[in-house]
Design an enzyme around this catalytic site. Sequence first.
Site, PDB file in Angstrom:
ATOM      1  CE1 TYR A   1      -3.296  -3.036   0.081  1.00 11.24           C
ATOM      2  CE2 TYR A   1      -3.481  -2.285   2.512  1.00 11.24           C
ATOM      3  CZ  TYR A   1      -3.874  -3.151   1.494  1.00 11.24           C
ATOM      4  OH  TYR A   1      -4.767  -4.293   1.678  1.00 11.24           O
TER       5      TYR A   1
ATOM      6  CG  HIS B   1      -1.864  -8.862  -0.332  1.00 17.75           C
ATOM      7  ND1 HIS B   1      -1.149  -7.586   0.156  1.00 17.75           N
ATOM      8  CD2 HIS B   1      -2.838  -8.659  -0.638  1.00 17.75           C
ATOM      9  CE1 HIS B   1      -2.031  -6.723  -0.214  1.00 17.75           C
ATOM     10  NE2 HIS B   1      -3.217  -7.212  -0.451  1.00 17.75           N
TER      11      HIS B   1
END
Length: 137
Positions: A37, A103
């Site tokens: 991110y 992830h």
Amino acid sequence: MGLSFGYGPATEKSEGIKVIRAAFEHGVTFFDTAECYGPFVNEELVGEAAAPFRDQIMIATKFGFQDGDSKQPLDSRFERIREVADASLKRLKTDRIDLFYQHRVDPNVPIEDVAGTVKDLIAQGKVKHFGLRCFDA
């Protein structure tokens, strides 16, 4: 995620800190981020914002992309997982990651190897819990 990445322009750092601290003041105790991110800047934001109340919350972060970039190939090799854990700890300004999770499924690395690597990080006290994201049966 949305403070730094993915939903339009990033929020000004000081405003992001205010949002996270206000969330805590209103009872939020779980903060989720990922190295990708930004990349990296969201973990830094969460780490700085949460520092005053770190021991009263849980922080989750994720691993699994080459160079921490979600536009790059998946990379869940044990060396990369360990590298991400150490770098995330620094960015998050903490001594442990409460929930560390993969992830995306990396088809090149058996899940047993991924889990074994995180198990080692748990034994070292760097990680408390292991999780998976975006997996199917």
